[in-house]
Scaffold this motif. Structure first.
Motif, PDB file in Angstrom:
ATOM      1  N   VAL A 158      -0.892  -6.270   4.510  1.00 46.45           N
ATOM      2  CA  VAL A 158      -0.901  -5.017   3.869  1.00 46.45           C
ATOM      3  C   VAL A 158       0.422  -4.469   4.523  1.00 46.45           C
ATOM      4  CG1 VAL A 158      -1.876  -2.964   3.280  1.00 46.45           C
ATOM      5  CG2 VAL A 158      -3.134  -4.720   3.585  1.00 46.45           C
ATOM      6  N   THR A 159       1.309  -4.177   3.593  1.00 46.18           N
ATOM      7  CA  THR A 159       2.580  -3.380   3.895  1.00 46.18           C
ATOM      8  C   THR A 159       2.497  -2.103   3.670  1.00 46.18           C
ATOM      9  OG1 THR A 159       3.885  -5.430   3.938  1.00 46.18           O
ATOM     10  CG2 THR A 159       5.062  -3.495   3.847  1.00 46.18           C
ATOM     11  N   ALA A 160       2.758  -0.932   4.376  1.00 49.01           N
ATOM     12  CA  ALA A 160       2.517   0.252   4.169  1.00 49.01           C
ATOM     13  C   ALA A 160       4.209   0.793   3.632  1.00 49.01           C
ATOM     14  CB  ALA A 160       2.221   1.143   5.485  1.00 49.01           C
ATOM     15  N   GLN A 161       3.956   1.238   2.469  1.00 53.00           N
ATOM     16  CA  GLN A 161       5.039   1.940   1.819  1.00 53.00           C
ATOM     17  C   GLN A 161       4.819   3.590   1.756  1.00 53.00           C
ATOM     18  OE1 GLN A 161       5.547  -0.152  -1.994  1.00 53.00           O
ATOM     19  NE2 GLN A 161       7.272  -1.215  -0.857  1.00 53.00           N
ATOM     20  N   VAL A 162       5.669   4.204   2.438  1.00 52.52           N
ATOM     21  CA  VAL A 162       5.433   5.756   2.574  1.00 52.52           C
ATOM     22  C   VAL A 162       6.287   6.369   1.407  1.00 52.52           C
ATOM     23  CG1 VAL A 162       6.173   7.861   3.897  1.00 52.52           C
ATOM     24  CG2 VAL A 162       5.122   5.503   4.982  1.00 52.52           C
ATOM     25  N   LEU A 213       0.650  -1.133   0.206  1.00 49.62           N
ATOM     26  CA  LEU A 213       0.027  -0.024  -0.015  1.00 49.62           C
ATOM     27  C   LEU A 213       0.949   1.241   0.085  1.00 49.62           C
ATOM     28  CD1 LEU A 213      -2.786   1.544   0.248  1.00 49.62           C
ATOM     29  CD2 LEU A 213      -2.622   1.225   2.943  1.00 49.62           C
ATOM     30  N   ASN A 214       0.867   1.937  -0.963  1.00 49.07           N
ATOM     31  CA  ASN A 214       1.502   3.355  -1.253  1.00 49.07           C
ATOM     32  C   ASN A 214       0.874   4.493  -0.475  1.00 49.07           C
ATOM     33  OD1 ASN A 214       3.721   2.280  -3.017  1.00 49.07           O
ATOM     34  ND2 ASN A 214       2.170   2.439  -4.614  1.00 49.07           N
ATOM     35  N   LEU A 215       1.679   4.931   0.600  1.00 51.39           N
ATOM     36  CA  LEU A 215       1.116   6.065   1.439  1.00 51.39           C
ATOM     37  C   LEU A 215       1.813   7.508   1.012  1.00 51.39           C
ATOM     38  CD1 LEU A 215       0.545   4.509   4.983  1.00 51.39           C
ATOM     39  CD2 LEU A 215      -1.292   4.504   3.179  1.00 51.39           C
ATOM     40  N   GLY A 216       1.255   8.574   1.182  1.00 49.35           N
ATOM     41  CA  GLY A 216       1.915   9.703   1.096  1.00 49.35           C
ATOM     42  C   GLY A 216       2.445  10.028   2.499  1.00 49.35           C
ATOM     43  N   MET A 217       3.329  11.137   2.441  1.00 50.61           N
ATOM     44  CA  MET A 217       3.678  11.475   3.862  1.00 50.61           C
ATOM     45  C   MET A 217       2.700  12.103   4.930  1.00 50.61           C
ATOM     46  SD  MET A 217       7.400  13.193   3.333  1.00 50.61           S
ATOM     47  CE  MET A 217       6.727  14.783   2.440  1.00 50.61           C
ATOM     48  N   ALA A 218       1.669  12.916   4.190  1.00 49.78           N
ATOM     49  CA  ALA A 218       0.727  13.196   4.998  1.00 49.78           C
ATOM     50  C   ALA A 218      -0.512  12.367   5.472  1.00 49.78           C
ATOM     51  CB  ALA A 218      -0.027  14.461   4.396  1.00 49.78           C
ATOM     52  N   GLN A 219      -0.682  11.292   4.547  1.00 46.76           N
ATOM     53  CA  GLN A 219      -1.531  10.232   4.860  1.00 46.76           C
ATOM     54  C   GLN A 219      -1.025   9.121   5.939  1.00 46.76           C
ATOM     55  OE1 GLN A 219      -1.626   8.643   0.865  1.00 46.76           O
ATOM     56  NE2 GLN A 219      -3.683   9.163   0.761  1.00 46.76           N
ATOM     57  N   ALA A 220       0.451   8.956   6.158  1.00 45.61           N
ATOM     58  CA  ALA A 220       1.081   8.199   7.121  1.00 45.61           C
ATOM     59  C   ALA A 220       0.872   9.048   8.507  1.00 45.61           C
ATOM     60  CB  ALA A 220       2.479   7.703   6.724  1.00 45.61           C
ATOM     61  N   ALA A 221       1.233  10.347   8.209  1.00 50.04           N
ATOM     62  CA  ALA A 221       1.360  10.974   9.465  1.00 50.04           C
ATOM     63  C   ALA A 221       0.217  11.265   9.989  1.00 50.04           C
ATOM     64  CB  ALA A 221       1.987  12.399   9.342  1.00 50.04           C
ATOM     65  N   LEU A 222      -1.048  11.538   9.403  1.00 47.57           N
ATOM     66  CA  LEU A 222      -2.389  12.018   9.844  1.00 47.57           C
ATOM     67  C   LEU A 222      -3.237  10.919   9.790  1.00 47.57           C
ATOM     68  CD1 LEU A 222      -3.089  15.252   7.896  1.00 47.57           C
ATOM     69  CD2 LEU A 222      -1.833  14.993   9.939  1.00 47.57           C
ATOM     70  N   GLY A 223      -2.800   9.665   8.947  1.00 47.92           N
ATOM     71  CA  GLY A 223      -3.839   8.430   9.240  1.00 47.92           C
ATOM     72  C   GLY A 223      -4.888   8.783   7.994  1.00 47.92           C
ATOM     73  N   SER A 224      -5.493   7.725   7.535  1.00 41.94           N
ATOM     74  CA  SER A 224      -6.309   7.700   6.291  1.00 41.94           C
ATOM     75  C   SER A 224      -7.085   6.232   6.204  1.00 41.94           C
ATOM     76  CB  SER A 224      -5.703   8.217   5.225  1.00 41.94           C
ATOM     77  OG  SER A 224      -6.514   8.385   3.991  1.00 41.94           O
ATOM     78  N   ALA A 225      -8.208   6.334   5.466  1.00 43.25           N
ATOM     79  CA  ALA A 225      -8.739   5.055   5.111  1.00 43.25           C
ATOM     80  C   ALA A 225      -8.417   4.831   3.855  1.00 43.25           C
ATOM     81  CB  ALA A 225     -10.090   4.909   5.401  1.00 43.25           C
TER      82      ALA A 225
END
Length: 386
Positions: A321-325, A265-277
């Protein structure tokens, strides 16, 4: 009183097949009728040794013998004792493919490769694999003779047995063994007028689709046996089996590890910092995953039961699911301004490239100014002296 086969071969009851075979080889050579001509006792012992080996070399017969403590030679042993002797010493053909039976010759086993999708493995689909194999000749219907010609007749060389006994010399002396009849090639019959299509073989080559049912959860590297889908037998013999080797196609979203599936799962920096669905694809349908604030790179989340069926168990594996920032490679002026404000708020010191260059340039300027002052001082001293 029943013969103790273990005692006859001189081995312990728990001996493995290698030990039993070695003991049989040694005693069979010793009591072989050709090495003991006219010795009725040796011939009888040789027969008993073959009876013993016929039972103890067969797992089912041996288990029955071990359970009841006795075995009826008439029930447990059948066939030519020289066939058993020759099979152990390599004097006769052995193995499934081409074996002579009372019905004829068994067909050979075949192999095929089959590449399947993750979806097919998960549902246990039925699919086809193309196989080039020998099938019954449609001209002679496997009879091997040209239609309307003279029927097959018994081979005069072997008398219809399909094998002949031959004498050979070895390290142990003269050994009698059996081998396929050279005239009828082990068939026991000859065809006066062979079929013009199969040339008297009774079989012809053809490429056909064979249906294969996959076990749910099968993975690459497994081998499936499809009974009697190999080469057809001759003269009523059993068809061989087909062994299918399974490999997996790469999947668009998932990689597989046993019963578990993995998704990045590709996350942006803001999504990783603030949380998202996020909507996560699964093998059935999408599922919503809530990523908490402060998610770190490579952090994993587990969706229970969204993996593959357990091949040798109950239930399903998981979807991991593995987070990729992702760090942006380019920023708009506004985004850069906001990030600099963030860095200032979080007391993160940002060292720009220009600041470092200026500092280096200043370092090299100082020695030059001192040198100039020293040079001026020397000039003044020279003037005063003159």
């Amino acid at each position: 009183m029943a013969t103790d086969y273990y005692e006859l071969l001189g081995v312990a009851k728990g001996s493995d097949q290698k030990t039993i075979k070695s003991a049989y080889r040694k005693l069979a050579l010793k009591f072989h009728p050709d090495r003991n001509p006219g010795d009725q006792q040796a011939e009888e012992t040789f027969k008993q040794l073959n009876e013993a080996y016929a039972v103890l070399s067969d797992p089912e017969k041996r288990a029955r013998y071990d359970r009841f403590g006795t075995a009826d030679p008439q029930a447990q042993f059948s066939g030519d004792i020289f066939d058993i002797f020759a099979s152990v010493f390599g004097g006769a053909a052995a193995g499934r493919g081409g074996m002579r039976t009372q019905r004829g010759f068994d067909g050979e086993d075949l192999e095929a490769d089959l590449t399947i999708s993750l979806e097919q493995a998960r549902e246990g689909a039925t699919t086809d694999v193309q196989v080039r194999r020998l099938i019954v000749c449609d001209r002679c219907n496997g009879d091997r003779a040209e239609p309307g010609s003279a029927p097959k007749k018994t081979c005069e060389t072997c008398g219809g047995v399909g094998q002949v006994r031959v004498q050979s010399q070895s390290f142990f002396g003269t050994v009698m063994a059996t081998q396929p009849c050279p005239t009828c090639r082990g068939r026991g019959e000859v065809v006066p007028t062979p079929c013009g299509k199969c040339m008297g073989e009774g079989r012809v080559h053809a490429t056909e689709a064979v249906s294969v049912t996959l076990p749910k959860g099968i993975d690459g590297g497994y081998r499936l046996r499809v009974p009697q889908e190999g080469n057809v037998g001759v003269d009523g013999g059993r068809s061989g089996d087909l062994y299918v080797y399974i490999s997996m196609k790469p999947h668009e979203h998932f990689t597989r590890d046993g019963d578990d599936l993995h998704y990045k799962l590709n996350l942006g920096m803001a999504q990783a910092a603030l949380g998202s669905a996020f909507e996560i694809p699964t093998m059935d349908e999408t599922e919503v995953l809530t990523v908490p604030a402060g998610t770190q790179p490579s952090e994993t989340f587990r969706l229970r039961g969204q993996g593959m069926p357990r091949l040798r168990g109950i239930g399903f594996g998981d979807l991991i699911v593995t987070a990729q920032v992702t760090v942006p490679s380019k920023l708009t002026p506004k985004a850069q301004e906001l990030l600099e404000a963030y860095a200032q708020e979080m007391t993160e010191h940002i060292e720009h490239h220009e600041t470092i260059v200026e500092r280096i340039k200043g370092f090299f300027k100082k020695p030059d100014s001192h040198k100039q002052q020293d040079s001026e001082g020397d000039t003044q001293e020279e003037h005063s002296v003159s």
